[in-house]
Design an enzyme around this catalytic site. Structure first.
Site, PDB file in Angstrom:
ATOM      1  N   LYS A  54       0.849  -1.209   0.000  1.00 33.28           N
ATOM      2  CA  LYS A  54       0.000   0.000   0.000  1.00 33.28           C
ATOM      3  C   LYS A  54       0.877   1.249   0.000  1.00 33.28           C
ATOM      4  CE  LYS A  54      -3.891  -2.387   2.042  1.00 33.28           C
ATOM      5  NZ  LYS A  54      -4.516  -2.925   3.253  1.00 33.28           N
ATOM      6  N   GLN A  98      -5.064  -1.522   9.201  1.00 32.02           N
ATOM      7  CA  GLN A  98      -4.885  -2.880   8.693  1.00 32.02           C
ATOM      8  C   GLN A  98      -5.537  -3.877   9.663  1.00 32.02           C
ATOM      9  OE1 GLN A  98      -3.399  -3.658   5.679  1.00 32.02           O
ATOM     10  NE2 GLN A  98      -4.082  -5.743   6.094  1.00 32.02           N
ATOM     11  N   ASP A 121     -11.366   2.840   3.468  1.00 31.58           N
ATOM     12  CA  ASP A 121     -11.776   1.442   3.353  1.00 31.58           C
ATOM     13  C   ASP A 121     -13.286   1.322   3.141  1.00 31.58           C
ATOM     14  OD1 ASP A 121      -9.940  -0.590   3.252  1.00 31.58           O
ATOM     15  OD2 ASP A 121      -9.576  -0.636   5.418  1.00 31.58           O
TER      16      ASP A 121
END
Ligand code: NDP
Length: 306
Positions: A54, A98, A121
């Site tokens: 990422k 995460q 997200d």
């Protein structure tokens, strides 16, 4: 008939390149550098790999990128305090935590604290609600299903009126996928563990999105001739043909048999997976643009633009 393999890896690379150009324009014309913060707690090796890729993508896209790597024993209060400080940091437009978090930290408490406009997200209840209410243009949408939608649109064009079957109803993939297909005017069916006669539903579908987590569960002869098959599943299976103790990745669809009937099909690996990170970058760019009152970009159209 052998279906066209949808090259998600190449499409994702193209999308990242387009995002990099758009980010540069934003920096030049509005002095605004899209910023993303990735928070990881603990030492899970797979999570570390995801976080590293990422960060690499963010740099490739000309973003400001920071990583907060916290030890496993970090308290919930400290993680929440970090989220608060990122919420208040104007140089950060996207915050990603995460998952999974260590057991002593309440995941939903952490995710729900992220300001919805920085929730790249797309897991915050406000973003979930906006998508469910048909207000996609105000939401940040989960990356994996958003990537699947772009892949389907790229090969099929307008999805209006298509029969779409989503197998799986998780909050991360299945449910938002169904909402996105509905927003694209498909007629959507959602299948799950209790669904009866799955093969006949698959046989009726112009678009099949499989997000189950069972290796090669969807059989090739279930697929309608000419369908578009998007395989989200990532499953590791034994591969004795490669040598003792070797493994390989497969999807939720029996690829070789399904490719005999489908018009378009994503491989695993190299299909949906690379699109997920590209869409994370797209969401970060969207969040940065919205923070400056700028319109959203149409990423599917950007990709079509050669
Ligand atoms: P979950 O385990 O959260 O959900 C799986 C879903 O499949 C559930 O809704 C479950 O139904 C349904 N299901 C299970 N068995 C059957 C069955 N026999 N028939 C029909 N439906 C069934 O998984 P995720 O949605 O998180 O992930 C799905 C797959 O996608 C996994 O392989 C995962 O690794 C992969 N993935 C890939 C990503 C990528 O970037 N490519 C990103 C995210 C996930 P029920 O609700 O009834 O239990």
């Amino acid at each position: 008939m052998t279906g066209e393999r949808i090259d998600g890896k190449a499409i994702a690379a193209d999308l990242r390149a387009k995002i990099a150009i758009e980010a540069k324009t934003l920096i030049q014309e509005h002095s605004l550098i899209p910023g993303i913060a990735v928070v990881i707690v603990g030492e899970d090796p797979a999570s570390k790999v995801y976080v590293a890729s990422k960060g690499k993508s963010a740099k490739e896209c000309n973003f400001h990128s920071i990583e907060h790597s916290l030890p496993e024993e970090t308290s919930e209060a400290d993680v929440l305090a970090l989220i608060e400080s990122l919420n208040n940091d104007d140089s950060i437009h996207g915050i990603l935590v995460q998952l999974p978090l260590p057991r002593h930290i309440d995941e939903s408490k952490v995710l729900n604290l992220i300001r919805p406009e920085k929730d790249v997200d797309g897991f915050h209840p406000i973003n979930v609600g906006l998508l469910a209410a048909g207000e996609r243009d105000k939401a940040l949408v989960p990356c994996t299903p958003a990537g699947c939608l772009i892949l389907a649109q790229r090969v099929l064009g307008d999805l209006r009126g298509k029969r779409a079957l989503v197998i799986g109803r998780s909050n991360i993939v299945g449910k938002p996928m169904a909402a996105l297909l509905l927003s694209a005017h498909c007629t959507v069916t959602i299948a799950h563990r209790h669904t009866q006669d799955l093969p006949s539903l698959v046989k009726d579908a112009d678009i099949v999105v499989a997000a189950v987590g069972i290796p090669q569960m969807v059989q090739g002869d279930w697929i309608k001739k000419g369908a578009c098959v998007i395989d989200v599943g990532i499953n590791r299976i034994d591969a004795p043909e490669r040598g003792e103790g070797k493994t390989r990745l497969v999807g939720d669809v029996d690829y070789d048999a399904a490719a005999e009937r489908a018009a378009f099909i994503t491989p695993v690996p190299g299909g949906v997976g690379p699109m997920t990170i590209a869409l994370l970058m797209a969401n970060t760019l969207t969040a940065a643009r919205r923070s400056a009152g700028l319109d959203d970009l149409d990423f599917a159209a950007l990709l079509a633009d050669v």
